[in-house]
Motif scaffolding. Structure first.
Motif, PDB file in Angstrom:
ATOM      1  N   TRP A  88      54.368  -0.187  68.481  1.00 24.83           N
ATOM      2  CA  TRP A  88      53.220  -0.967  68.757  1.00 24.83           C
ATOM      3  C   TRP A  88      53.693  -1.230  70.453  1.00 24.83           C
ATOM      4  O   TRP A  88      52.557  -1.726  70.935  1.00 24.83           O
ATOM      5  N   PHE A  89      54.679  -0.818  70.895  1.00 22.75           N
ATOM      6  CA  PHE A  89      54.869  -1.208  72.524  1.00 22.75           C
ATOM      7  C   PHE A  89      53.608  -0.764  73.574  1.00 22.75           C
ATOM      8  O   PHE A  89      53.231  -1.275  74.338  1.00 22.75           O
ATOM      9  N   ALA A 110      54.847 -12.075  63.937  1.00 28.44           N
ATOM     10  CA  ALA A 110      56.457 -12.976  64.181  1.00 28.44           C
ATOM     11  C   ALA A 110      57.365 -11.884  64.629  1.00 28.44           C
ATOM     12  O   ALA A 110      58.089 -12.126  65.688  1.00 28.44           O
ATOM     13  N   GLN A 111      57.481 -10.796  63.962  1.00 24.05           N
ATOM     14  CA  GLN A 111      58.484  -9.665  64.151  1.00 24.05           C
ATOM     15  C   GLN A 111      58.194  -8.921  65.594  1.00 24.05           C
ATOM     16  O   GLN A 111      59.154  -8.684  66.263  1.00 24.05           O
ATOM     17  N   MET A 112      56.964  -8.678  65.808  1.00 25.95           N
ATOM     18  CA  MET A 112      56.746  -8.363  67.089  1.00 25.95           C
ATOM     19  C   MET A 112      57.258  -9.196  68.298  1.00 25.95           C
ATOM     20  O   MET A 112      57.715  -8.675  69.215  1.00 25.95           O
ATOM     21  N   HIS A 113      56.770 -10.384  68.146  1.00 21.63           N
ATOM     22  CA  HIS A 113      57.581 -11.459  69.192  1.00 21.63           C
ATOM     23  C   HIS A 113      58.926 -11.231  69.320  1.00 21.63           C
ATOM     24  O   HIS A 113      59.429 -11.053  70.393  1.00 21.63           O
ATOM     25  N   THR A 114      59.772 -11.004  68.001  1.00 22.29           N
ATOM     26  CA  THR A 114      61.225 -10.931  68.077  1.00 22.29           C
ATOM     27  C   THR A 114      61.458  -9.577  68.821  1.00 22.29           C
ATOM     28  O   THR A 114      62.396  -9.357  69.502  1.00 22.29           O
ATOM     29  N   ASN A 115      60.810  -8.557  68.527  1.00 19.75           N
ATOM     30  CA  ASN A 115      61.159  -7.167  69.207  1.00 19.75           C
ATOM     31  C   ASN A 115      60.867  -7.311  70.780  1.00 19.75           C
ATOM     32  O   ASN A 115      61.539  -6.590  71.675  1.00 19.75           O
ATOM     33  N   LEU A 116      59.815  -7.965  71.083  1.00 15.96           N
ATOM     34  CA  LEU A 116      59.611  -8.127  72.669  1.00 15.96           C
ATOM     35  C   LEU A 116      60.819  -8.783  73.316  1.00 15.96           C
ATOM     36  O   LEU A 116      61.156  -8.715  74.456  1.00 15.96           O
ATOM     37  N   ALA A 117      61.192  -9.814  72.549  1.00 15.15           N
ATOM     38  CA  ALA A 117      62.407 -10.808  73.031  1.00 15.15           C
ATOM     39  C   ALA A 117      63.712  -9.608  73.251  1.00 15.15           C
ATOM     40  O   ALA A 117      64.506 -10.198  74.112  1.00 15.15           O
ATOM     41  N   THR A 118      63.831  -8.874  72.563  1.00 15.15           N
ATOM     42  CA  THR A 118      64.783  -8.081  72.501  1.00 15.15           C
ATOM     43  C   THR A 118      64.776  -6.703  73.561  1.00 15.15           C
ATOM     44  O   THR A 118      65.760  -5.985  73.789  1.00 15.15           O
ATOM     45  N   ARG A 119      63.494  -6.618  74.090  1.00 18.15           N
ATOM     46  CA  ARG A 119      63.343  -5.597  75.022  1.00 18.15           C
ATOM     47  C   ARG A 119      64.379  -5.354  76.170  1.00 18.15           C
ATOM     48  O   ARG A 119      64.824  -4.303  76.649  1.00 18.15           O
ATOM     49  N   TYR A 127      65.220   3.491  76.974  1.00 18.37           N
ATOM     50  CA  TYR A 127      64.127   4.435  77.369  1.00 18.37           C
ATOM     51  C   TYR A 127      63.242   3.851  78.262  1.00 18.37           C
ATOM     52  O   TYR A 127      63.101   2.840  78.706  1.00 18.37           O
ATOM     53  N   SER A 128      62.789   4.866  79.191  1.00 19.15           N
ATOM     54  CA  SER A 128      61.910   4.647  80.357  1.00 19.15           C
ATOM     55  C   SER A 128      60.629   4.485  80.106  1.00 19.15           C
ATOM     56  O   SER A 128      60.258   5.465  79.010  1.00 19.15           O
ATOM     57  N   GLY A 129      59.598   4.138  80.944  1.00 17.60           N
ATOM     58  CA  GLY A 129      58.035   4.302  80.583  1.00 17.60           C
ATOM     59  C   GLY A 129      57.726   3.355  79.713  1.00 17.60           C
ATOM     60  O   GLY A 129      56.543   3.692  79.233  1.00 17.60           O
ATOM     61  N   LEU A 130      58.463   2.489  79.168  1.00 17.60           N
ATOM     62  CA  LEU A 130      57.748   1.548  78.199  1.00 17.60           C
ATOM     63  C   LEU A 130      56.873   0.531  79.121  1.00 17.60           C
ATOM     64  O   LEU A 130      57.132   0.048  79.913  1.00 17.60           O
ATOM     65  N   PRO A 131      55.589   0.495  78.534  1.00 18.55           N
ATOM     66  CA  PRO A 131      54.732  -0.288  79.242  1.00 18.55           C
ATOM     67  C   PRO A 131      54.498  -1.889  78.968  1.00 18.55           C
ATOM     68  O   PRO A 131      55.329  -2.312  78.132  1.00 18.55           O
ATOM     69  N   PRO A 132      54.069  -2.497  79.831  1.00 18.43           N
ATOM     70  CA  PRO A 132      54.119  -4.131  79.619  1.00 18.43           C
ATOM     71  C   PRO A 132      53.321  -4.219  78.007  1.00 18.43           C
ATOM     72  O   PRO A 132      52.383  -3.507  77.550  1.00 18.43           O
ATOM     73  N   SER A 133      54.113  -5.010  77.202  1.00 10.91           N
ATOM     74  CA  SER A 133      53.722  -5.028  75.956  1.00 10.91           C
ATOM     75  C   SER A 133      53.434  -6.675  75.325  1.00 10.91           C
ATOM     76  O   SER A 133      54.281  -6.980  74.216  1.00 10.91           O
ATOM     77  N   PRO A 134      52.596  -7.483  75.734  1.00 12.10           N
ATOM     78  CA  PRO A 134      52.156  -8.558  75.390  1.00 12.10           C
ATOM     79  C   PRO A 134      51.785  -8.561  73.984  1.00 12.10           C
ATOM     80  O   PRO A 134      51.078  -7.686  73.576  1.00 12.10           O
TER      81      PRO A 134
END
Length: 301
Positions: A88-89, A110-119, A127-134
């Protein structure tokens, strides 16, 4: 790469498989590390479409977006099966491009928020090239939405390779878009087994998918050369877990487990994910007092 499955006169699905992004480092057998292929599903009617599980990098989103645009449909919704960032990023880029809503279950959000916090600690280091992922995903009433009058049902199945996973059931296509509940010719991410303490929850999730009686299953990670036959992919996923449980009892180290799984599944893709899972399973065994979150992070890095 895409493979088409047209099943209903007014509804169709198609699958786009993004190749894994490049990655630094080598595996114990000397192979270059490389992430697993990532499958995104487009379910569409005569005018509208719903996308499931967009990829993680901006380049992958561009390729997928161009493929979608060629279909000539209006993308109304983007559905996320679970919170892992590789599913989903890049959702925001595609939602903006097509003017779509992002949809998920409350647990997945809720899990998306957790994964965003681990970015910063994990994903951005690999990995490079990951976009902003609100996280912009919203829930839908009764975990159900529609596409040109056809029901799309979000089915919560519990813990698989992540907590709070779901699948998308499209009854009129006899289709389940399974995210990471079912795999297809790709090594499974087994780290969650150590977190939840066994294989039971994942097996229960597979049973829930089977109870939907699908003819077709699209897996979030699949070999694009293989078909989407539901009976085969369910049986092979169960067998992979059974073999993993057996090998955990007989192998003495992460390397031994890694090699034994490759011997049994020489054609499976995604050996980097196999190695990460092996490292977590044996890391927890060898360091029972260590914070499991640190064990998982070390395995990825």
């Amino acid at each position: 790469m895409s493979t088409t499955e047209a099943v209903n006169e007014t509804l169709t699905y198609d699958v786009f498989v993004n190749d894994a992004p490049p990655q630094d480092g080598v595996l114990p057998n000397g192979e270059q590390k490389r992430f697993s292929p990532q499958a995104s599903t487009l379910v569409y009617g005569s005018e509208d479409a719903v996308l499931t599980d967009p990829p993680m990098t901006a380049d992958q989103a561009r390729l997928l977006g161009d493929w979608i645009a060629a279909k000539g449909r209006n993308v109304t919704d983007i559905f996320i099966t679970h919170g892992h960032g590789d599913h989903w990023f890049a959702a925001g880029l595609l939602a903006e491009r097509f003017g779509a809503r992002v949809v998920a279950s409350a647990g997945t959000i809720a899990q998306m928020h957790t994964n965003l916090a681990t970015r910063p600690m994990l994903w951005d280091k690999i990995y490079s090239g990951l976009p902003p992922s609100p996280v912009t995903a919203v829930t839908v009433p009764n975990n159900r939405f529609t596409l040109e009058g056809h029901d799309l049902v979000i089915v919560e199945v519990g813990a698989t390779d992540s907590d709070d996973t779901t699948v998308l059931h499209v009854p009129d296509l006899d289709l389940v878009v399974a995210g990471d509940v079912i795999y297809n010719g790709v090594h499974m991410y087994l780290a969650q087994i150590a977190i939840v303490g066994g294989f039971g929850p994942w097996r229960e999730a597979i049973d829930k998918v089977e109870a939907l009686e699908p003819r077709h299953i699209v897996c979030g990670h699949q070999n694009k050369r293989l078909d989407d036959d539901a009976k085969r992919t369910i049986a092979e996923t169960r067998r992979y877990l059974a073999d993993a449980e057996e090998l955990l009892a007989t192998e003495n180290s992460a390397v031994d487990f890694f090699n034994a799984k490759i011997e049994r599944y020489p054609e499976h893709l995604g050996r980097t994910i196999l190695w990460i899972g092996s490292s977590v399973l044996f890391g927890v065994r060898e360091h029972p007092d260590q914070d499991i979150r640190q064990v998982v992070l070390a395995a990825w890095l």
